[in-house]
Design a protein around this motif. Structure first.
Motif, mmCIF file in Angstrom:
data_model
loop_
_atom_site.group_PDB
_atom_site.id
_atom_site.type_symbol
_atom_site.label_atom_id
_atom_site.label_comp_id
_atom_site.label_asym_id
_atom_site.label_seq_id
_atom_site.Cartn_x
_atom_site.Cartn_y
_atom_site.Cartn_z
ATOM 1 N N PRO A 8 -9.154 -8.559 -8.479
ATOM 2 C CA PRO A 8 -8.650 -9.243 -7.283
ATOM 3 C C PRO A 8 -7.865 -8.319 -6.358
ATOM 4 O O PRO A 8 -7.962 -8.424 -5.127
ATOM 5 N N GLU A 9 -7.086 -7.400 -6.943
ATOM 6 C CA GLU A 9 -6.268 -6.487 -6.136
ATOM 7 C C GLU A 9 -7.151 -5.536 -5.334
ATOM 8 O O GLU A 9 -6.938 -5.331 -4.131
ATOM 9 N N LYS A 10 -8.164 -4.947 -5.993
ATOM 10 C CA LYS A 10 -9.085 -4.028 -5.300
ATOM 11 C C LYS A 10 -9.849 -4.751 -4.194
ATOM 12 O O LYS A 10 -10.025 -4.227 -3.091
ATOM 13 N N ASP A 11 -10.319 -5.965 -4.508
ATOM 14 C CA ASP A 11 -11.097 -6.729 -3.532
ATOM 15 C C ASP A 11 -10.279 -7.034 -2.284
ATOM 16 O O ASP A 11 -10.780 -6.950 -1.160
ATOM 17 N N MET A 12 -9.009 -7.385 -2.481
ATOM 18 C CA MET A 12 -8.160 -7.696 -1.331
ATOM 19 C C MET A 12 -7.897 -6.461 -0.476
ATOM 20 O O MET A 12 -7.887 -6.540 0.747
ATOM 21 N N VAL A 13 -7.693 -5.309 -1.135
ATOM 22 C CA VAL A 13 -7.438 -4.074 -0.388
ATOM 23 C C VAL A 13 -8.651 -3.687 0.447
ATOM 24 O O VAL A 13 -8.537 -3.351 1.637
ATOM 25 N N VAL A 14 -9.844 -3.747 -0.177
ATOM 26 C CA VAL A 14 -11.075 -3.397 0.536
ATOM 27 C C VAL A 14 -11.327 -4.379 1.674
ATOM 28 O O VAL A 14 -11.671 -3.985 2.791
ATOM 29 N N SER A 15 -11.145 -5.670 1.412
ATOM 30 C CA SER A 15 -11.343 -6.690 2.448
ATOM 31 C C SER A 15 -10.335 -6.530 3.579
ATOM 32 O O SER A 15 -10.667 -6.729 4.750
ATOM 33 N N PHE A 16 -9.098 -6.191 3.224
ATOM 34 C CA PHE A 16 -8.066 -5.933 4.236
ATOM 35 C C PHE A 16 -8.508 -4.795 5.150
ATOM 36 O O PHE A 16 -8.317 -4.848 6.365
ATOM 37 N N PHE A 17 -9.141 -3.786 4.548
ATOM 38 C CA PHE A 17 -9.576 -2.625 5.320
ATOM 39 C C PHE A 17 -10.651 -3.002 6.330
ATOM 40 O O PHE A 17 -10.525 -2.693 7.524
ATOM 41 N N TYR A 18 -11.713 -3.718 5.872
ATOM 42 C CA TYR A 18 -12.833 -3.930 6.798
ATOM 43 C C TYR A 18 -12.697 -5.190 7.654
ATOM 44 O O TYR A 18 -13.414 -5.344 8.647
ATOM 45 N N THR A 19 -11.782 -6.098 7.300
ATOM 46 C CA THR A 19 -11.605 -7.279 8.147
ATOM 47 C C THR A 19 -10.418 -7.167 9.094
ATOM 48 O O THR A 19 -10.384 -7.831 10.131
ATOM 49 N N ILE A 20 -9.420 -6.335 8.735
ATOM 50 C CA ILE A 20 -8.209 -6.239 9.549
ATOM 51 C C ILE A 20 -8.032 -4.854 10.177
ATOM 52 O O ILE A 20 -7.751 -4.740 11.371
ATOM 53 N N LEU A 21 -8.225 -3.793 9.395
ATOM 54 C CA LEU A 21 -8.007 -2.447 9.930
ATOM 55 C C LEU A 21 -9.168 -1.950 10.789
ATOM 56 O O LEU A 21 -8.950 -1.309 11.814
ATOM 57 N N THR A 22 -10.397 -2.248 10.374
ATOM 58 C CA THR A 22 -11.560 -1.769 11.136
ATOM 59 C C THR A 22 -11.567 -2.253 12.585
ATOM 60 O O THR A 22 -11.852 -1.462 13.494
ATOM 61 N N PRO A 23 -11.247 -3.528 12.876
ATOM 62 C CA PRO A 23 -11.185 -3.952 14.285
ATOM 63 C C PRO A 23 -10.136 -3.211 15.113
ATOM 64 O O PRO A 23 -10.235 -3.185 16.345
ATOM 65 N N VAL A 24 -9.124 -2.620 14.453
ATOM 66 C CA VAL A 24 -8.130 -1.809 15.174
ATOM 67 C C VAL A 24 -8.663 -0.399 15.392
ATOM 68 O O VAL A 24 -8.461 0.190 16.464
ATOM 69 N N ILE A 25 -9.349 0.129 14.388
ATOM 70 C CA ILE A 25 -9.824 1.513 14.424
ATOM 71 C C ILE A 25 -10.968 1.697 15.420
ATOM 72 O O ILE A 25 -11.021 2.697 16.138
#
Length: 320
Positions: free
Chosen positions: A272-289
């Motif tokens: 669950p921890e890994k999944d949340m980190v990866v999802s955080f990256f592509y759903t929240i950080l990618t739209p900023v990058i």
């Protein structure tokens, strides 16, 4: 009509509970502020990029049309998950109803799938621009661009229409706690008390097609592009082509890498921890990058910004 029926039949008191990031954070208030700032940056960055592209005549080209579509998808993508997550933290209620969960799942699957195909369309556009420059205005006219963009949205929605009803009609007899910050398919399937191996196989095959087709288009396009760049005699033309393509390839690597981990790596490798980190990256950080990649590394966009701010040549000389 069937999709509306299963949503209506599943309404009731059996709401899901989104545990999310904040339950594991030592300072949830600070994390909430950080995510809110990231959310505002993503919305403003993509909105400014869309405004620049539509207001500047020099940016009315197929490449920037597709970039504006990408920015629109990113704005919608981050808006599907973050407002709900932040509101739950502020109010202190972490529940999400089954219809809301299904709608959130459908939207993020549709937008994610659409972005897969849009990145392929952007690679094809670069192939046409670099490998067929003389015929490019005819082969990539406005009508063709609209058809390609519409096709990307349609194919992306197929992902949502296939996976959402299948996932949301599973029998849930275990804990209603979702170890995630939004209703992602793998996180919901873990709550089912039925055998999900067939559904996991179907999801895997669906994602293989959703990723394999765009990756084939992207890799083929860039193979021809690299061959054309290698044959170029002009060092300036070679540099410009590589700069344009490198921006796109950076976005492709970031987005596809995270998606492959989430949907194509066996569940035994997931936590669950890994999944949340990866999802955080592509759903929240990618739209900023994404807007940063396409603005700071692009002279046309930075030129449009300077023109909008009325920065004259004298100012540039003082900076130098």
């Amino acid at each position: 009509m069937d999709n509306i029926t299963w949503l209506a039949n599943n309404t009731g008191g059996n709401d899901f509970i989104l545990l999310g990031f904040f339950s594991q954070s030592k300072d949830p208030a600070l994390l909430c502020v950080v995510i809110f700032v990231i959310f505002l940056m993503a919305l403003s960055g993509n909105a400014i990029l869309i405004f620049l592209i539509h207001s500047n005549a020099h940016l009315h080209t197929p490449m920037y049309f597709f970039i504006s579509q990408l920015s629109l998808m990113d704005m919608m993508y981050i808006s599907v998950t973050v407002p709900k997550m932040l509101m739950d933290q502020v109010i202190g209620i972490k529940k999400i109803s089954i219809p809301e969960c299904g709608m959130q799942m459908f939207l993020y699957l549709t937008l994610g799938g659409s972005e897969f195909f849009l990145l392929a369309a952007m690679a094809y556009d670069r192939y046409m621009a670099i490998c067929h420059p003389l015929r490019y205005p005819v082969l990539m006219n406005h009508r063709i661009c609209l058809l390609l963009a519409s096709g990307c949205w349609f194919l992306g929605s197929m992902d949502g229409f296939m996976l959402t009803p299948i996932t949301m009609t599973l029998p849930f007899c275990r804990s209603r706690e979702i170890h995630h910050f939004f209703c992602e398919v793998p996180a919901i399937m873990k709550l089912s008390c039925s055998d999900t191996s067939l559904i996991e196989t179907l999801m895997y095959l669906c994602c293989v097609l959703m990723i394999l087709i765009p990756v084939t288009v992207i890799s083929s396009s860039y193979s021809f592009i690299l061959l054309t760049i290698y044959r170029m005699k002009s060092a300036e033309g070679r540099k410009k082509a590589l700069t344009t393509c490198s921006s796109h390839m950076t976005v492709v690597t970031l987005f596809y890498g995270a998606a492959i981990y989430t949907y194509m790596i066996p569940s035994s490798y997931h936590t669950p921890e890994k999944d949340m980190v990866v999802s955080f990256f592509y759903t929240i950080l990618t739209p900023v990058i994404n807007p940063l990649i396409y603005s700071f590394r692009n002279k046309d966009v930075t030129g449009a910004v300077k023109k909008m701010l009325n920065v004259g040549p004298d100012f540039h000389e003082t900076i130098k």
